[in-house]
Design a protein around this motif. Structure first.
Motif, PDB file in Angstrom:
ATOM      1  N   SER A 227       0.877  -1.164   0.000  1.00 48.12           N
ATOM      2  CA  SER A 227       0.000   0.000   0.000  1.00 48.12           C
ATOM      3  C   SER A 227       0.914   1.212   0.000  1.00 48.12           C
ATOM      4  N   SER A 228       0.370   2.335   0.384  1.00 48.48           N
ATOM      5  CA  SER A 228       1.289   3.449   0.523  1.00 48.48           C
ATOM      6  C   SER A 228       1.506   3.713   1.997  1.00 48.48           C
ATOM      7  N   ALA A 229       2.560   4.417   2.265  1.00 47.63           N
ATOM      8  CA  ALA A 229       2.896   4.676   3.659  1.00 47.63           C
ATOM      9  C   ALA A 229       3.003   6.175   3.867  1.00 47.63           C
ATOM     10  N   LEU A 230       2.517   6.586   5.041  1.00 47.39           N
ATOM     11  CA  LEU A 230       2.656   7.985   5.427  1.00 47.39           C
ATOM     12  C   LEU A 230       3.958   8.068   6.224  1.00 47.39           C
ATOM     13  N   VAL A 231       4.830   8.961   5.818  1.00 52.48           N
ATOM     14  CA  VAL A 231       6.115   9.069   6.504  1.00 52.48           C
ATOM     15  C   VAL A 231       6.194  10.420   7.200  1.00 52.48           C
ATOM     16  N   LEU A 232       6.360  10.407   8.511  1.00 55.76           N
ATOM     17  CA  LEU A 232       6.518  11.659   9.256  1.00 55.76           C
ATOM     18  C   LEU A 232       7.928  11.715   9.809  1.00 55.76           C
ATOM     19  N   GLU A 233       8.560  12.848   9.605  1.00 57.91           N
ATOM     20  CA  GLU A 233       9.940  12.978  10.063  1.00 57.91           C
ATOM     21  C   GLU A 233      10.000  13.976  11.208  1.00 57.91           C
ATOM     22  N   TYR A 234      10.715  13.596  12.287  1.00 59.93           N
ATOM     23  CA  TYR A 234      10.821  14.451  13.463  1.00 59.93           C
ATOM     24  C   TYR A 234      12.270  14.862  13.684  1.00 59.93           C
ATOM     25  N   LYS A 245       0.542   2.953  20.634  1.00 58.20           N
ATOM     26  CA  LYS A 245      -0.601   3.869  20.495  1.00 58.20           C
ATOM     27  C   LYS A 245      -1.065   3.998  19.041  1.00 58.20           C
ATOM     28  N   LEU A 246      -0.173   3.644  18.124  1.00 54.33           N
ATOM     29  CA  LEU A 246      -0.513   3.793  16.703  1.00 54.33           C
ATOM     30  C   LEU A 246      -0.706   2.437  16.021  1.00 54.33           C
ATOM     31  N   GLU A 247      -0.962   1.436  16.826  1.00 54.04           N
ATOM     32  CA  GLU A 247      -1.012   0.062  16.330  1.00 54.04           C
ATOM     33  C   GLU A 247      -1.923  -0.120  15.116  1.00 54.04           C
ATOM     34  N   ALA A 248      -3.005   0.637  15.073  1.00 59.44           N
ATOM     35  CA  ALA A 248      -3.988   0.496  13.993  1.00 59.44           C
ATOM     36  C   ALA A 248      -3.360   0.737  12.615  1.00 59.44           C
ATOM     37  N   PHE A 249      -2.215   1.406  12.586  1.00 60.33           N
ATOM     38  CA  PHE A 249      -1.620   1.773  11.287  1.00 60.33           C
ATOM     39  C   PHE A 249      -0.320   1.001  11.008  1.00 60.33           C
ATOM     40  N   SER A 250      -0.134  -0.136  11.687  1.00 62.12           N
ATOM     41  CA  SER A 250       1.063  -0.959  11.505  1.00 62.12           C
ATOM     42  C   SER A 250       2.322  -0.097  11.438  1.00 62.12           C
ATOM     43  N   ILE A 258       8.791   7.895  11.164  1.00 65.30           N
ATOM     44  CA  ILE A 258       7.812   6.843  11.447  1.00 65.30           C
ATOM     45  C   ILE A 258       6.990   6.591  10.187  1.00 65.30           C
ATOM     46  N   PHE A 259       6.783   5.302   9.874  1.00 63.32           N
ATOM     47  CA  PHE A 259       6.025   4.898   8.692  1.00 63.32           C
ATOM     48  C   PHE A 259       4.676   4.358   9.153  1.00 63.32           C
ATOM     49  N   LEU A 260       3.591   4.952   8.629  1.00 64.87           N
ATOM     50  CA  LEU A 260       2.261   4.450   8.958  1.00 64.87           C
ATOM     51  C   LEU A 260       1.620   3.934   7.672  1.00 64.87           C
ATOM     52  N   ARG A 302       7.264  -4.696   6.812  1.00 66.24           N
ATOM     53  CA  ARG A 302       6.021  -4.526   7.546  1.00 66.24           C
ATOM     54  C   ARG A 302       5.426  -5.877   7.915  1.00 66.24           C
ATOM     55  N   LEU A 303       5.368  -6.787   6.938  1.00 69.14           N
ATOM     56  CA  LEU A 303       4.768  -8.092   7.224  1.00 69.14           C
ATOM     57  C   LEU A 303       5.550  -8.842   8.289  1.00 69.14           C
ATOM     58  N   THR A 304       6.869  -8.824   8.182  1.00 69.58           N
ATOM     59  CA  THR A 304       7.639  -9.597   9.161  1.00 69.58           C
ATOM     60  C   THR A 304       7.608  -8.918  10.523  1.00 69.58           C
ATOM     61  N   ASN A 305       7.421  -7.590  10.566  1.00 71.93           N
ATOM     62  CA  ASN A 305       7.296  -6.898  11.854  1.00 71.93           C
ATOM     63  C   ASN A 305       5.958  -7.157  12.512  1.00 71.93           C
ATOM     64  N   GLU A 306       4.893  -7.144  11.684  1.00 68.69           N
ATOM     65  CA  GLU A 306       3.547  -7.358  12.225  1.00 68.69           C
ATOM     66  C   GLU A 306       3.444  -8.706  12.898  1.00 68.69           C
ATOM     67  N   HIS A 307       4.247  -9.667  12.404  1.00 66.91           N
ATOM     68  CA  HIS A 307       4.095 -11.026  12.917  1.00 66.91           C
ATOM     69  C   HIS A 307       5.140 -11.386  13.945  1.00 66.91           C
ATOM     70  N   LYS A 308       5.815 -10.372  14.449  1.00 65.90           N
ATOM     71  CA  LYS A 308       6.763 -10.660  15.535  1.00 65.90           C
ATOM     72  C   LYS A 308       5.979 -11.076  16.758  1.00 65.90           C
ATOM     73  N   SER A 309       6.396 -12.125  17.388  1.00 67.45           N
ATOM     74  CA  SER A 309       5.625 -12.579  18.550  1.00 67.45           C
ATOM     75  C   SER A 309       6.041 -11.772  19.767  1.00 67.45           C
TER      76      SER A 309
END
Lengths: 309, 253
Positions: A227-234, A245-250, A258-260, A302-309
């Motif tokens: 998909s596309s990712a929103l990238v915010l730079e701080y 807190k941002l779990e809904a956006f992987s 941060i990549f959402l 993203r996929l391998t991070n989402e499935h980290k136990s």
């Protein structure tokens, strides 16, 4: 398309108790150029070594070109070529002899025209009669590729064939693999060069912690899962606590970025606003904001991070 | 059967030792000549008690058989050990060769090496004696069986060993004692009776004695009993190699 390889419920637990595969199902279409991806220790090599018969499976079934791999090993082995990940060579012989011996062990009288072509294509002609001990690491790896191809297998499995091979040579090696694939050889490879996998392969499977995460055509993966990712730079590095807190956006953090993940809803609208608002609320105003389309590397991470136990 | 594959593996295993002739053929011949010189002058014209043959003639077949056995063992064990250390055994596992074909090829090459060494040794040693062949079939039978048994033990030892240390342990504490106490250098009739009994449990004793019988027409064992024991041991060794390779014992996790 019929399957070159169908793996069902394959598990492997090593004697030391390490669980490498916990029920993998995988189908590799005949004639495909298939990428098997996963982080280190995901179980790729265990899977390949079971196919190559250098590791015993704990349970599960594998069908190879319509034949049962475990009960018809000889038939299958004659049609399968495997490039192992670890370098191995016979210190008693020179590359040309090694290829003749390998061919013979597969029950095939050495075809010298093909052997010379392999040596040529893998840039080993000059070293064909030197003892294998005198070859460099990269040459030994290319010799492994030649050994896997010497009996003209229908299916070729390459376990990180380009580790330690320089860019130029890697390109030529992939060119050769493309030709073989165009002539009908099914190719399954693992690699850590995801850009190359994206460019070369038409199918992709991702495994992590001994389980299959996804398996589909490369295009399909990039269009549907990607998909596309929103990238915010701080200004400063982002703390890991904000992830929950941002779990809904992987979310995924890379230092001060941060990549959402932006998902499309049924009407085709993505959740840009929701993601942006949530991020601002948790992390404050960003220095810069951009939207990127995910490439294979992003999807993979993203996929391998989402499935980290 | 993948005969061509089996033949290729056999020739690979044979070429491996032919490529290093100095180590594998010339060196054992030299060792045997030195043994012989030493014993020739130490023992003089003495006869072996009870057997009525010159000690010198008694010694030669034993030395030849010992060299055959050691070389058969070295051929298979070193190949499998190097294969393990170089990660090279994966090529054998990936090839469409059954455990039986692999066993056949490895043992065939071990027998080949043993016979080449034996022929070279006999050509070097026999001119110094008036010895001749009495029973060719016995020489061939015990030669082939002895090299199969030792080649097989080399295969099993190679599979069992994780390091060269393990291999040295096996060599020094099992193979060497069994060879030295098998009657190469003496007739068991020279031993106290309790030791004679112990010797009958050493399989190498029957091999050496039978092989020597083929040259001297005298021996310490009952020939039919020896043939039965040696045949059984040979078949058991082949069977063990075949089954262990099939299960991938200490090779495949």
């Amino acid at each position: 398309m019929s399957a070159a390889l169908t793996v069902q419920g394959l598990t492997k637990t090593y004697k030391n108790g390490k669980k490498a595969l916990s029920g993998v199902d995988l189908s590799v279409p005949e004639g495909s150029f298939f990428a098997l991806l996963g982080p280190n220790g995901a179980g790729k090599s265990s899977l390949i070594n079971i196919l190559a018969d250098t590791v015993k499976p704990s349970s599960g079934q594998v069908s190879f070109l319509g034949h049962d791999l475990f009960s018809e090993r000889r038939w299958c082995k004659q049609r399968l070529g495997v490039v192992p990940q670890e370098i191995a060579f016979d210190p008693f012989f020179a590359p040309r002899d090694i290829l003749k011996i390998m061919s013979g062990m597969f029950g095939v009288k050495p075809d010298m025209v093909w052997i010379d072509e392999l040596l040529e294509r893998l840039e080993l002609s000059e070293h064909a009669n030197k003892n294998a001990r005198q070859l460099s690491g990269g040459m030994r790896r290319r010799l492994l590729v030649a050994q896997a191809l010497v009996h003209k297998p229908k299916v070729v499995i390459l376990d990180e064939p380009t580790a330690g091979v320089d860019v130029e040579l890697r390109k030529r090696l992939w060119g050769f693999m493309r030709e073989l694939n165009a002539n009908g050889t099914t190719i399954l490879l693992t690699t850590h060069y995801l850009e190359e996998a994206e460019e070369l392969c038409d199918h992709v499977a991702i495994i992590n912690q001994g389980k299959l995460l996804t398996s589909q055509s490369m295009k399909g993966l990039l269009n549907t899962v990607g998909s596309s990712a929103l990238v915010l730079e701080y200004a400063e590095d982002i703390a890991d606590e904000s992830l929950s807190k941002l779990e809904a956006f992987s979310p995924r953090i890379d230092a001060n970025k941060i990549f959402l993940c932006l998902k499309k809803d049924t009407s085709g609208q993505n959740n840009f606003n929701a993601a942006y608002q949530a991020a601002i609320q948790v992390l404050g105003e960003a220095q810069s904001v951009s939207v990127q389309n995910e490439d294979l590397e992003d999807v993979f991470l993203r996929l391998t991070n989402e499935h980290k136990s | 059967m993948n005969w061509y594959g089996c033949w290729t593996l056999y020739s690979r295993e044979s070429r491996r030792f032919l490529n290093v002739k100095m180590q594998t053929i010339v060196a054992p011949a030299l060792t045997a000549v030195m043994y012989l010189i030493v014993f020739r002058y130490a023992m003089g014209e003495r006869q072996v008690p009870d057997l009525d043959v010159p000690y010198f003639n008694f010694l030669i077949p034993g030395l030849v058989m010992m060299a055959m056995m050691q070389n058969a063992f070295a051929n298979t064990s070193s190949s499998i050990m190097v294969g393990k250390l170089m990660n090279m055994q994966i090529f054998l596992m990936m090839a469409p060769l059954t455990a039986f074909e692999v066993t056949l090829a490895f043992l065939g090459a071990a027998v080949t090496r043993a016979f080449i060494v034996a022929i070279v040794l006999l050509l070097v040693l026999v001119p110094f004696t008036d010895m001749h062949i009495e029973h060719l079939w016995m020489i061939l039978f015990y030669g082939v069986c002895g090299s199969i048994i030792m080649g097989g033990m080399g295969m099993i030892g190679g599979m069992w060993s994780k390091t060269f240390d393990d291999m040295a342990l096996l060599n020094n504490f099992i193979i060497m004692p069994l060879t030295f106490l098998s009657g190469v250098f003496y007739s068991v009739k020279q031993l106290p009776e309790s030791w004679q009994a112990v010797n009958h449990f050493n399989p190498f004793f029957y091999l050496i004695d039978g092989f020597r019988h083929g040259f001297l027409n005298v021996g310490d064992t009952d020939p039919s009993q020896a043939i039965a024991i040696v045949s059984m041991a040979t078949l058991a060794t082949i069977f063990a190699c075949w089954k262990l390779w099939q299960t991938g014992w200490r090779l495949k996790d």
